[in-house]
Design an enzyme around this catalytic site. Structure first.
Site, PDB file in Angstrom:
ATOM      1  CG  ASN A  11     -79.697  11.769  17.690  1.00  0.00           C
ATOM      2  OD1 ASN A  11     -79.783  12.985  17.855  1.00  0.00           O
ATOM      3  ND2 ASN A  11     -79.225  10.944  18.622  1.00  0.00           N
ATOM      4  CD1 TRP A  12     -79.580  15.180  11.836  1.00  0.00           C
ATOM      5  CD2 TRP A  12     -80.412  17.261  11.759  1.00  0.00           C
ATOM      6  NE1 TRP A  12     -80.233  15.322  10.634  1.00  0.00           N
ATOM      7  CE2 TRP A  12     -80.749  16.589  10.560  1.00  0.00           C
ATOM      8  CE3 TRP A  12     -80.827  18.579  11.930  1.00  0.00           C
ATOM      9  CZ2 TRP A  12     -81.491  17.196   9.533  1.00  0.00           C
ATOM     10  CZ3 TRP A  12     -81.563  19.200  10.917  1.00  0.00           C
ATOM     11  CH2 TRP A  12     -81.892  18.518   9.730  1.00  0.00           C
ATOM     12  CE  LYS A  13     -75.761  10.808  18.316  1.00  0.00           C
ATOM     13  NZ  LYS A  13     -74.761   9.821  18.723  1.00  0.00           N
ATOM     14  CG  HIS A  97     -79.546   9.142  22.454  1.00  0.00           C
ATOM     15  ND1 HIS A  97     -78.226   9.270  22.818  1.00  0.00           N
ATOM     16  CD2 HIS A  97     -79.555   8.666  21.191  1.00  0.00           C
ATOM     17  CE1 HIS A  97     -77.466   8.891  21.795  1.00  0.00           C
ATOM     18  NE2 HIS A  97     -78.253   8.524  20.798  1.00  0.00           N
ATOM     19  CD  GLU A 169     -79.451   4.693  19.212  1.00  0.00           C
ATOM     20  OE1 GLU A 169     -79.147   5.014  18.055  1.00  0.00           O
ATOM     21  OE2 GLU A 169     -79.491   5.496  20.147  1.00  0.00           O
ATOM     22  N   GLY A 175     -71.317   5.964  17.581  1.00  0.00           N
ATOM     23  CA  GLY A 175     -70.251   6.905  17.258  1.00  0.00           C
ATOM     24  C   GLY A 175     -68.864   6.287  17.258  1.00  0.00           C
ATOM     25  CB  SER A 215     -71.476   2.694  13.773  1.00  0.00           C
ATOM     26  OG  SER A 215     -70.763   3.378  14.801  1.00  0.00           O
ATOM     27  N   GLY A 237     -74.174  10.039  13.145  1.00  0.00           N
ATOM     28  CA  GLY A 237     -73.186  10.674  12.274  1.00  0.00           C
ATOM     29  C   GLY A 237     -73.579  10.710  10.805  1.00  0.00           C
TER      30      GLY A 237
END
Ligand code: PGA
Length: 257
Positions: A11-13, A97, A169, A175, A215, A237
């Protein structure tokens, strides 16, 4: 467990415009050419979808959207619809999300409408669920996740549920550098699968893949992915670096191989 093919998603956000997205996609395609035992997908921002689709053509790495609006078209400024992601070459879509839920106010009811729109457009959804730290500390983690499952999946036809991937999640692990322990994650994944088994035919619970997210890094992936009910990872990330994403994919391949 062995029959569920591992699925690792990045997930590149809100990162990587078209040029940077293409560069990362090309690096992934080159690094992961030999990978055949793991399903892989990346989720760029909408504007970077075409460049990413082009760079990943023939690589075996799928592309998805980060969020699709529930309506297909109309007066909804700023929105992108599921059929449009499909037309642009996406096969998958993230739904619900935690950042959509907390920053953009996507309620369980909104998440359900988006999930149904995605399925109707022929996109394979990853439905994200998970509790906040306050909810976990208050002993409400299971009830919050069950509510999200009920609102997201309750009453859907079994074959549609079988097409969905779940991503557990815990919000407190996203994060933050703080992961759920493998035992904590496994406990929730088993509870999620038990809920699916109680509400749908047995094959759905057996086949349904449940990713862990929060994470996930190359150095903790193998331990998490070796849990019996953890079938993959949704990586934020660490998916922005080709080498670290590839090492997580390789961990999934070796654990499940
Ligand atoms: P993270 O994000 O890996 O950066 O914690 C995971 C996610 O939000 O999907």
């Amino acid at each position: 467990m062995a029959h569920r093919r591992p699925f690792v998603a990045g997930n590149w956000k809100l990162n990587l415009g078209p040029r940077e997205a293409r560069a990362l996609a090309e690096a992934l395609a080159e690094r992961l050419t030999e990978e055949r035992s793991v399903d892989m997908a990346v989720f760029p921002v909408s504007i970077s979808v075409p460049a990413t689709v082009m760079a990943l053509a023939g690589s075996g790495i799928e592309v998805g959207g980060q969020d699709a609006y529930a309506a297909n078209q109309g007066a909804f400024t700023g929105a992108v619809s599921a059929p449009m992601f499909r037309e642009a070459g996406c096969t998958r879509i993230l739904v619900g999300h935690s950042e959509r839920r907390s920053v953009f106010g996507d309620s369980n009811a909104i998440v359900r409408t988006k999930l149904e729109a995605a399925l109707a457009a022929g996109l394979l959804p990853i439905l994200c669920i998970g509790e906040t730290l306050d909810e976990r500390d208050a002993g409400r983690a299971f009830s919050v996740v069950t509510e999200q499952l009920q609102a997201g999946l309750g009453g859907l036809p079994a074959d549609q549920v079988a097409a969905i991937t779940l991503a557990y999640e815990p919000v407190w692990a996203i994060g933050t550098g703080r992961t759920a322990s493998p035992a904590q994650a496994q406990e929730m994944h088993a509870a999620i699968r038990a809920w699916v088994a109680a509400n749908f035919p047995a094959f759905v619970a057996e086949d349904l893949r449940i990713q862990y997210g929060g994470s996930v890094k190359p150095d903790n992936a193998a331990e998490l992915l070796s849990q019996p009910d953890i079938d993959g990872a949704l990586v934020g990330g660490a998916s922005l670096d080709a080498d670290s994403f590839a090492r997580i994919v390789e961990a999934a391949a070796s654990v499940h191989g």
